[in-house]
Design a protein around this motif. Structure first.
Motif, short mmCIF file in Angstrom:
data_model
loop_
_atom_site.label_atom_id
_atom_site.label_comp_id
_atom_site.label_asym_id
_atom_site.label_seq_id
_atom_site.Cartn_x
_atom_site.Cartn_y
_atom_site.Cartn_z
N GLY A 175 0.80 -1.23 0.00
CA GLY A 175 0.00 0.00 0.00
C GLY A 175 0.82 1.27 0.00
N LEU A 176 2.08 1.17 -0.41
CA LEU A 176 2.96 2.34 -0.41
C LEU A 176 2.99 3.07 -1.74
CD1 LEU A 176 5.99 0.71 1.46
CD2 LEU A 176 4.15 2.09 2.43
N ARG A 177 2.54 2.39 -2.80
CA ARG A 177 2.53 3.00 -4.13
C ARG A 177 1.14 2.92 -4.75
NH1 ARG A 177 7.25 4.31 -7.10
NH2 ARG A 177 8.95 4.32 -5.62
N LYS A 178 0.82 3.93 -5.55
CA LYS A 178 -0.46 3.94 -6.28
C LYS A 178 -0.16 3.52 -7.71
CE LYS A 178 -4.15 7.00 -7.79
NZ LYS A 178 -4.01 6.95 -9.24
N PRO A 179 -0.55 2.28 -8.06
CA PRO A 179 -0.26 1.83 -9.43
C PRO A 179 -1.18 2.48 -10.45
CG PRO A 179 -1.48 0.16 -8.24
CD PRO A 179 -1.18 1.27 -7.25
N SER A 180 -0.66 2.71 -11.64
CA SER A 180 -1.48 3.25 -12.72
C SER A 180 -2.42 2.15 -13.22
CB SER A 180 -0.58 3.71 -13.87
OG SER A 180 0.05 2.58 -14.46
N ALA A 181 -3.40 2.54 -14.02
CA ALA A 181 -4.33 1.58 -14.61
C ALA A 181 -3.55 0.57 -15.46
CB ALA A 181 -5.37 2.31 -15.44
N GLU A 182 -2.53 1.05 -16.15
CA GLU A 182 -1.71 0.18 -16.99
C GLU A 182 -0.99 -0.88 -16.16
OE1 GLU A 182 2.17 0.84 -19.75
OE2 GLU A 182 0.57 2.33 -19.99
N ILE A 183 -0.44 -0.48 -15.03
CA ILE A 183 0.25 -1.42 -14.14
C ILE A 183 -0.75 -2.42 -13.57
CG2 ILE A 183 1.48 -1.63 -11.94
CD1 ILE A 183 3.27 -0.56 -14.16
N LEU A 184 -1.94 -1.96 -13.19
CA LEU A 184 -2.97 -2.87 -12.67
C LEU A 184 -3.36 -3.90 -13.73
CD1 LEU A 184 -5.28 -0.51 -10.59
CD2 LEU A 184 -3.67 -2.23 -9.75
N GLN A 185 -3.45 -3.45 -14.99
CA GLN A 185 -3.76 -4.37 -16.09
C GLN A 185 -2.67 -5.45 -16.18
OE1 GLN A 185 -7.28 -3.60 -17.41
NE2 GLN A 185 -6.10 -4.62 -18.96
N SER A 186 -1.42 -5.03 -16.08
CA SER A 186 -0.30 -5.97 -16.16
C SER A 186 -0.33 -6.97 -15.01
CB SER A 186 1.03 -5.22 -16.12
OG SER A 186 1.14 -4.36 -17.22
N ILE A 187 -0.63 -6.49 -13.82
CA ILE A 187 -0.71 -7.38 -12.65
C ILE A 187 -1.86 -8.37 -12.83
CG2 ILE A 187 -1.20 -7.49 -10.17
CD1 ILE A 187 0.29 -4.76 -9.93
N ALA A 188 -3.01 -7.88 -13.28
CA ALA A 188 -4.17 -8.75 -13.50
C ALA A 188 -3.84 -9.82 -14.54
CB ALA A 188 -5.37 -7.93 -13.94
N LYS A 189 -3.14 -9.42 -15.59
CA LYS A 189 -2.75 -10.36 -16.64
C LYS A 189 -1.81 -11.42 -16.06
CE LYS A 189 -0.67 -10.35 -21.24
NZ LYS A 189 0.11 -9.54 -22.16
N GLY A 190 -0.86 -10.98 -15.24
CA GLY A 190 0.08 -11.91 -14.59
C GLY A 190 -0.62 -12.88 -13.66
N LEU A 191 -1.71 -12.42 -13.03
CA LEU A 191 -2.50 -13.27 -12.13
C LEU A 191 -3.56 -14.08 -12.87
CD1 LEU A 191 -3.09 -10.70 -9.25
CD2 LEU A 191 -1.76 -12.82 -9.07
N ARG A 192 -3.74 -13.76 -14.15
CA ARG A 192 -4.79 -14.38 -14.98
C ARG A 192 -6.17 -14.14 -14.39
NH1 ARG A 192 -0.71 -18.58 -15.22
NH2 ARG A 192 0.16 -18.64 -17.31
N ILE A 193 -6.41 -12.88 -13.96
CA ILE A 193 -7.73 -12.48 -13.50
C ILE A 193 -8.15 -11.23 -14.26
CG2 ILE A 193 -7.49 -13.45 -11.17
CD1 ILE A 193 -6.92 -10.58 -10.16
N SER A 194 -9.42 -10.88 -14.16
CA SER A 194 -9.93 -9.68 -14.81
C SER A 194 -9.53 -8.46 -14.01
CB SER A 194 -11.46 -9.77 -14.90
OG SER A 194 -11.99 -8.52 -15.21
N ALA A 195 -9.11 -7.42 -14.71
CA ALA A 195 -8.75 -6.17 -14.04
C ALA A 195 -10.00 -5.50 -13.53
CB ALA A 195 -8.01 -5.25 -15.00
#
Length: 67
Positions: A47-67
Motif C-alpha cells: 500500500g505504499l505506491r499507487k499503481p497506474s491503470a496500466e500497471i494494474l492491467q499488467s498485474i491482473a494479466k500476470g495473475l490471470r484475473i480480470s482487471a
C-alpha cells in the motif's frame, strides 16, 4: 463518507497479495509475469505506491484475473 486514500491503497495491495498467494505465485514470479520490478510490486502490495491503470492491467494479466 469515503475511506481515506491510504486505506484504499492498502486494501488494493492486500487484494493483490491475496490473489498472488491464491495463484501460488512468488512476488518474483508475478513481477516477471507482469513486467514490473520486484520492489515496485512489493510496494504496491504494502500500500505504499499507487499503481497506474496500466500497471494494474499488467498485474491482473500476470495473475490471470480480470482487471
Amino acid at each position: 463518507m469515503t475511506e481515506p486514500f491510504e486505506s484504499r491503497l492498502h486494501d488494493l495491495g492486500e487484494f493483490i497479495r491475496d490473489q498472488r498467494r491464491n495463484a501460488r505465485l512468488s512476488l518474483r514470479k508475478l513481477s516477471e509475469a507482469a513486467g514490473i520490478s520486484n520492489p515496485y510490486l512489493s510496494q504496491i502490495e504494502r500500500g505504499l505506491r499507487k499503481p497506474s491503470a496500466e500497471i494494474l492491467q499488467s498485474i491482473a494479466k500476470g495473475l490471470r484475473i480480470s482487471a
